[in-house]
Write an enzyme that holds these catalytic residues in place. Sequence first.
Site, PDB file in Angstrom:
ATOM      1  N   GLU A  46       0.841  -1.192   0.000  1.00 54.78           N
ATOM      2  CA  GLU A  46       0.000   0.000   0.000  1.00 54.78           C
ATOM      3  C   GLU A  46       0.880   1.247   0.000  1.00 54.78           C
ATOM      4  O   GLU A  46       1.864   1.332   0.735  1.00 54.78           O
ATOM      5  CB  GLU A  46      -0.882   0.000   1.242  1.00 54.78           C
ATOM      6  CG  GLU A  46      -1.772   1.234   1.332  1.00 54.78           C
ATOM      7  CD  GLU A  46      -2.570   1.295   2.622  1.00 54.78           C
ATOM      8  OE1 GLU A  46      -3.717   1.762   2.564  1.00 54.78           O
ATOM      9  OE2 GLU A  46      -2.037   0.873   3.673  1.00 54.78           O
ATOM     10  N   LYS A 122      -9.433   0.536  -2.327  1.00 56.93           N
ATOM     11  CA  LYS A 122      -9.584   0.244  -0.902  1.00 56.93           C
ATOM     12  C   LYS A 122     -10.970   0.675  -0.423  1.00 56.93           C
ATOM     13  O   LYS A 122     -11.422   1.792  -0.686  1.00 56.93           O
ATOM     14  CB  LYS A 122      -8.502   0.983  -0.113  1.00 56.93           C
ATOM     15  CG  LYS A 122      -8.482   0.698   1.388  1.00 56.93           C
ATOM     16  CD  LYS A 122      -7.307   1.430   2.027  1.00 56.93           C
ATOM     17  CE  LYS A 122      -7.197   1.141   3.519  1.00 56.93           C
ATOM     18  NZ  LYS A 122      -6.013   1.799   4.107  1.00 56.93           N
ATOM     19  N   CYS A 156      -4.672  -3.146   3.353  1.00 58.26           N
ATOM     20  CA  CYS A 156      -4.373  -2.728   4.723  1.00 58.26           C
ATOM     21  C   CYS A 156      -5.579  -2.852   5.668  1.00 58.26           C
ATOM     22  O   CYS A 156      -5.956  -3.953   6.043  1.00 58.26           O
ATOM     23  CB  CYS A 156      -3.794  -1.313   4.710  1.00 58.26           C
ATOM     24  SG  CYS A 156      -2.867  -0.868   6.209  1.00 58.26           S
TER      25      CYS A 156
END
Length: 297
Positions: A46, A122, A156
Amino acid sequence: MSRHVTIAAAQYPLDEVASLVAWKAKVTRWVEEAVKAGGQILVFPEYGNMELSAIGGRGRDLHGSIAAVSDYTGEIAAITQELARKHGVMIVAGSAPCVIDDERFNIAQVAGPGGKTGSYTKIMPTPWERDPWQINGGRELKVFDIGIAKVGLVICYDIEFPLLARALAEAGAEIILAPSNTETEWGYWRVRTGAAARALENQVYTVHSPCVGPAPFCTACEANTGMAGIFAPPDRGFPPNGVMALGEMNKPQWVTARVDLDLLAAARREGGVRTYQHWTEQPGVSELPDATVIDLR
Protein backbone atom coordinates in the site's frame (compact mmCIF):
# COMPACT_ATOMS: atom_id res chain seq x y z
CA MET A 1 -0.83 -33.85 -8.57
CA SER A 2 -1.23 -30.80 -6.32
CA ARG A 3 -1.54 -27.26 -7.60
CA HIS A 4 1.25 -25.07 -6.33
CA VAL A 5 2.00 -21.38 -6.78
CA THR A 6 4.87 -19.25 -5.48
CA ILE A 7 3.93 -15.96 -3.84
CA ALA A 8 6.38 -13.08 -3.41
CA ALA A 9 5.54 -10.29 -0.92
CA ALA A 10 7.67 -7.15 -0.99
CA GLN A 11 9.11 -5.40 2.02
CA TYR A 12 9.52 -2.30 -0.05
CA PRO A 13 11.48 0.88 0.77
CA LEU A 14 10.34 4.25 -0.55
CA ASP A 15 13.24 5.92 -2.36
CA GLU A 16 13.62 9.52 -3.47
CA VAL A 17 13.43 8.69 -7.17
CA ALA A 18 14.52 11.50 -9.48
CA SER A 19 12.43 10.64 -12.52
CA LEU A 20 9.87 8.25 -13.95
CA VAL A 21 12.73 6.48 -15.72
CA ALA A 22 14.51 5.93 -12.39
CA TRP A 23 11.32 4.66 -10.79
CA LYS A 24 10.68 2.22 -13.65
CA ALA A 25 14.26 0.94 -13.38
CA LYS A 26 13.81 0.32 -9.65
CA VAL A 27 10.49 -1.49 -10.03
CA THR A 28 11.91 -3.55 -12.91
CA ARG A 29 14.84 -4.66 -10.72
CA TRP A 30 12.47 -5.66 -7.94
CA VAL A 31 10.24 -7.64 -10.30
CA GLU A 32 13.24 -9.40 -11.84
CA GLU A 33 14.49 -10.39 -8.38
CA ALA A 34 11.11 -11.87 -7.44
CA VAL A 35 10.82 -13.76 -10.73
CA LYS A 36 14.34 -15.13 -10.30
CA ALA A 37 13.22 -16.48 -6.91
CA GLY A 38 10.30 -18.25 -8.61
CA GLY A 39 7.58 -15.71 -7.82
CA GLN A 40 4.34 -16.08 -9.78
CA ILE A 41 2.18 -13.68 -7.74
CA LEU A 42 4.10 -10.50 -6.85
CA VAL A 43 2.67 -8.08 -4.29
CA PHE A 44 3.91 -4.54 -3.70
CA PRO A 45 2.64 -2.59 -0.65
CA GLU A 46 0.00 0.00 0.00
CA TYR A 47 1.23 3.46 -0.97
CA GLY A 48 4.37 1.90 -2.42
CA ASN A 49 4.09 4.37 -5.28
CA MET A 50 4.14 7.45 -3.04
CA GLU A 51 7.85 7.59 -3.90
CA LEU A 52 6.77 9.10 -7.23
CA SER A 53 5.97 12.27 -5.28
CA ALA A 54 9.73 12.86 -5.04
CA ILE A 55 9.84 13.72 -8.75
CA GLY A 56 9.98 17.48 -8.89
CA GLY A 57 10.15 17.67 -5.08
CA ARG A 58 6.37 17.49 -4.60
CA GLY A 59 6.44 15.05 -1.69
CA ARG A 60 6.83 17.54 1.15
CA ASP A 61 3.29 18.86 0.91
CA LEU A 62 0.58 16.32 1.81
CA HIS A 63 -2.07 17.34 -0.69
CA GLY A 64 0.48 18.26 -3.32
CA SER A 65 2.00 14.78 -3.07
CA ILE A 66 -1.41 13.15 -3.49
CA ALA A 67 -2.01 15.14 -6.67
CA ALA A 68 1.53 14.41 -7.90
CA VAL A 69 1.21 10.64 -7.58
CA SER A 70 -2.30 10.64 -9.04
CA ASP A 71 -0.83 12.24 -12.16
CA TYR A 72 1.18 9.05 -12.76
CA THR A 73 -1.77 6.62 -12.60
CA GLY A 74 -1.57 5.79 -16.31
CA GLU A 75 2.18 5.18 -16.19
CA ILE A 76 1.86 2.92 -13.13
CA ALA A 77 -0.78 0.81 -14.88
CA ALA A 78 1.18 0.60 -18.13
CA ILE A 79 4.50 -0.38 -16.55
CA THR A 80 2.79 -2.96 -14.31
CA GLN A 81 1.14 -4.48 -17.38
CA GLU A 82 4.40 -4.49 -19.34
CA LEU A 83 6.32 -6.29 -16.58
CA ALA A 84 3.54 -8.81 -15.87
CA ARG A 85 3.27 -9.75 -19.54
CA LYS A 86 7.04 -9.94 -20.02
CA HIS A 87 7.54 -12.33 -17.10
CA GLY A 88 4.20 -14.19 -17.22
CA VAL A 89 3.30 -13.30 -13.62
CA MET A 90 0.56 -11.52 -11.69
CA ILE A 91 1.66 -8.19 -10.24
CA VAL A 92 -0.15 -6.03 -7.71
CA ALA A 93 1.49 -2.63 -7.99
CA GLY A 94 2.07 -0.44 -5.00
CA SER A 95 -1.18 1.38 -4.40
CA ALA A 96 -1.47 5.11 -4.96
CA PRO A 97 -3.89 7.93 -4.29
CA CYS A 98 -5.97 8.66 -7.38
CA VAL A 99 -8.10 11.75 -7.94
CA ILE A 100 -11.26 10.94 -9.92
CA ASP A 101 -13.86 13.65 -10.52
CA ASP A 102 -12.45 15.64 -7.59
CA GLU A 103 -12.71 12.62 -5.26
CA ARG A 104 -9.69 10.81 -3.87
CA PHE A 105 -9.30 7.04 -3.67
CA ASN A 106 -6.54 4.57 -2.74
CA ILE A 107 -6.17 2.31 -5.78
CA ALA A 108 -3.88 -0.64 -6.58
CA GLN A 109 -3.26 -1.45 -10.24
CA VAL A 110 -3.19 -5.16 -11.09
CA ALA A 111 -1.95 -7.07 -14.14
CA GLY A 112 -2.19 -10.76 -14.95
CA PRO A 113 0.34 -13.10 -16.57
CA GLY A 114 -1.09 -12.51 -20.04
CA GLY A 115 -1.16 -8.76 -19.67
CA LYS A 116 -4.84 -8.31 -18.81
CA THR A 117 -5.32 -5.53 -16.30
CA GLY A 118 -7.58 -4.52 -13.45
CA SER A 119 -7.54 -2.49 -10.27
CA TYR A 120 -8.90 -2.48 -6.74
CA THR A 121 -10.03 0.48 -4.67
CA LYS A 122 -9.58 0.24 -0.90
CA ILE A 123 -13.00 0.04 0.75
CA MET A 124 -12.17 1.01 4.34
CA PRO A 125 -9.99 4.13 4.64
CA THR A 126 -8.22 4.55 7.97
CA PRO A 127 -8.99 7.56 10.18
CA TRP A 128 -5.91 9.43 8.89
CA GLU A 129 -6.86 8.67 5.28
CA ARG A 130 -10.29 10.16 5.91
CA ASP A 131 -8.82 13.25 7.57
CA PRO A 132 -6.52 14.92 6.61
CA TRP A 133 -5.97 12.90 3.39
CA GLN A 134 -9.66 13.08 2.37
CA ILE A 135 -9.55 9.58 0.85
CA ASN A 136 -12.92 8.00 0.02
CA GLY A 137 -13.70 4.29 0.17
CA GLY A 138 -14.46 2.10 -2.82
CA ARG A 139 -17.44 -0.20 -3.05
CA GLU A 140 -16.46 -3.18 -5.22
CA LEU A 141 -14.76 -6.34 -4.00
CA LYS A 142 -12.85 -8.27 -6.65
CA VAL A 143 -11.37 -11.73 -7.10
CA PHE A 144 -8.78 -12.06 -9.88
CA ASP A 145 -8.69 -15.35 -11.78
CA ILE A 146 -5.17 -15.96 -13.07
CA GLY A 147 -5.79 -19.56 -14.12
CA ILE A 148 -3.61 -21.34 -11.59
CA ALA A 149 -5.41 -19.63 -8.69
CA LYS A 150 -8.19 -17.23 -7.77
CA VAL A 151 -6.76 -14.29 -5.87
CA GLY A 152 -8.64 -11.81 -3.69
CA LEU A 153 -7.24 -8.38 -2.94
CA VAL A 154 -7.88 -6.00 -0.06
CA ILE A 155 -5.71 -3.13 1.17
CA CYS A 156 -4.37 -2.73 4.72
CA TYR A 157 -7.28 -1.70 7.02
CA ASP A 158 -9.65 -3.78 4.84
CA ILE A 159 -8.11 -7.01 6.19
CA GLU A 160 -9.24 -6.08 9.71
CA PHE A 161 -12.91 -6.44 8.68
CA PRO A 162 -13.94 -10.12 8.43
CA LEU A 163 -16.91 -9.77 6.09
CA LEU A 164 -14.79 -8.40 3.25
CA ALA A 165 -12.42 -11.37 3.23
CA ARG A 166 -15.33 -13.76 3.70
CA ALA A 167 -17.03 -12.40 0.58
CA LEU A 168 -13.82 -12.93 -1.38
CA ALA A 169 -13.51 -16.51 -0.11
CA GLU A 170 -17.11 -17.30 -1.04
CA ALA A 171 -16.45 -15.87 -4.51
CA GLY A 172 -13.66 -18.44 -4.90
CA ALA A 173 -10.53 -16.74 -3.56
CA GLU A 174 -7.90 -19.22 -2.42
CA ILE A 175 -5.33 -16.48 -1.69
CA ILE A 176 -6.14 -13.06 -0.23
CA LEU A 177 -3.54 -10.33 -0.63
CA ALA A 178 -3.28 -7.52 1.92
CA PRO A 179 -0.66 -4.91 0.97
CA SER A 180 -0.22 -2.37 3.77
CA ASN A 181 1.42 0.82 4.95
CA THR A 182 1.78 1.38 8.69
CA GLU A 183 3.87 3.91 10.60
CA THR A 184 4.22 1.95 13.85
CA GLU A 185 4.56 -1.58 15.13
CA TRP A 186 1.04 -1.26 16.52
CA GLY A 187 -0.24 -0.75 13.01
CA TYR A 188 1.92 -3.58 11.68
CA TRP A 189 0.54 -6.00 14.24
CA ARG A 190 -3.04 -4.96 13.54
CA VAL A 191 -2.65 -5.85 9.88
CA ARG A 192 -0.68 -9.01 10.57
CA THR A 193 -3.20 -10.18 13.17
CA GLY A 194 -6.03 -9.49 10.72
CA ALA A 195 -4.27 -11.45 7.98
CA ALA A 196 -3.66 -14.45 10.25
CA ALA A 197 -7.26 -14.38 11.48
CA ARG A 198 -8.68 -14.23 7.94
CA ALA A 199 -6.52 -17.23 6.96
CA LEU A 200 -7.98 -19.18 9.88
CA GLU A 201 -11.59 -18.15 9.34
CA ASN A 202 -11.68 -18.75 5.59
CA GLN A 203 -9.07 -21.50 5.25
CA VAL A 204 -7.14 -19.50 2.65
CA TYR A 205 -3.62 -18.18 2.31
CA THR A 206 -3.19 -14.51 3.16
CA VAL A 207 -0.32 -12.28 2.16
CA HIS A 208 0.92 -9.15 3.95
CA SER A 209 3.26 -6.80 2.04
CA PRO A 210 4.36 -3.55 3.79
CA CYS A 211 6.42 -0.47 3.05
CA VAL A 212 9.52 -0.32 5.25
CA GLY A 213 11.95 2.33 6.44
CA PRO A 214 12.03 6.13 6.61
CA ALA A 215 11.07 8.37 3.68
CA PRO A 216 11.77 11.91 4.90
CA PHE A 217 11.13 13.35 1.42
CA CYS A 218 7.47 12.26 1.56
CA THR A 219 5.28 13.90 4.22
CA ALA A 220 2.52 11.35 3.62
CA CYS A 221 4.73 8.33 4.36
CA GLU A 222 7.70 9.56 6.39
CA ALA A 223 7.82 6.48 8.64
CA ASN A 224 7.07 2.93 7.48
CA THR A 225 7.20 -0.13 9.72
CA GLY A 226 6.64 -3.81 9.07
CA MET A 227 7.70 -7.14 7.69
CA ALA A 228 6.07 -9.22 5.00
CA GLY A 229 4.34 -12.46 5.84
CA ILE A 230 2.52 -15.30 4.13
CA PHE A 231 -0.03 -17.09 6.32
CA ALA A 232 -2.03 -20.31 6.18
CA PRO A 233 -4.73 -21.83 8.37
CA PRO A 234 -3.00 -23.53 11.32
CA ASP A 235 -3.96 -27.12 10.58
CA ARG A 236 -2.52 -30.44 9.43
CA GLY A 237 -0.12 -30.05 6.54
CA PHE A 238 0.61 -26.41 7.36
CA PRO A 239 3.04 -24.95 9.93
CA PRO A 240 1.47 -25.22 13.40
CA ASN A 241 1.49 -21.42 13.80
CA GLY A 242 0.20 -20.85 10.27
CA VAL A 243 3.27 -18.85 9.24
CA MET A 244 4.48 -19.96 5.81
CA ALA A 245 7.12 -17.23 5.51
CA LEU A 246 8.10 -14.11 7.41
CA GLY A 247 10.62 -11.36 6.72
CA GLU A 248 12.99 -9.40 8.94
CA MET A 249 11.51 -6.23 10.44
CA ASN A 250 12.11 -3.15 8.26
CA LYS A 251 14.66 -4.83 5.97
CA PRO A 252 14.06 -4.28 2.23
CA GLN A 253 13.54 -7.74 0.73
CA TRP A 254 11.21 -10.16 -0.97
CA VAL A 255 9.52 -12.80 1.18
CA THR A 256 8.46 -15.89 -0.77
CA ALA A 257 6.58 -19.11 -0.19
CA ARG A 258 5.46 -21.94 -2.47
CA VAL A 259 1.93 -22.80 -1.40
CA ASP A 260 -0.22 -25.86 -2.06
CA LEU A 261 -3.71 -24.88 -3.18
CA ASP A 262 -5.15 -28.39 -3.06
CA LEU A 263 -4.12 -28.66 0.59
CA LEU A 264 -6.53 -25.78 1.32
CA ALA A 265 -9.39 -27.69 -0.27
CA ALA A 266 -8.49 -30.74 1.82
CA ALA A 267 -8.42 -28.63 5.00
CA ARG A 268 -11.89 -27.31 4.24
CA ARG A 269 -13.20 -30.86 3.74
CA GLU A 270 -11.43 -32.70 6.54
CA GLY A 271 -9.28 -30.34 8.62
CA GLY A 272 -9.12 -30.33 12.40
CA VAL A 273 -11.63 -27.49 12.21
CA ARG A 274 -13.96 -26.55 9.31
CA THR A 275 -14.27 -22.79 9.73
CA TYR A 276 -15.08 -22.19 6.07
CA GLN A 277 -17.94 -24.71 6.16
CA HIS A 278 -19.29 -23.69 9.56
CA TRP A 279 -19.33 -19.91 9.04
CA THR A 280 -23.09 -19.72 8.45
CA GLU A 281 -23.86 -21.47 11.75
CA GLN A 282 -22.86 -18.35 13.69
CA PRO A 283 -25.87 -16.62 15.24
CA GLY A 284 -26.58 -13.32 13.52
CA VAL A 285 -24.33 -13.85 10.52
CA SER A 286 -24.62 -10.78 8.32
CA GLU A 287 -25.39 -10.76 4.63
CA LEU A 288 -22.13 -10.50 2.69
CA PRO A 289 -21.25 -7.88 0.09
CA ASP A 290 -20.94 -9.12 -3.50
CA ALA A 291 -17.54 -9.85 -5.00
CA THR A 292 -16.89 -9.76 -8.75
CA VAL A 293 -14.57 -12.30 -10.42
CA ILE A 294 -12.22 -10.62 -12.92
CA ASP A 295 -10.54 -12.78 -15.60
CA LEU A 296 -6.82 -11.97 -15.72
CA ARG A 297 -5.77 -15.19 -17.44
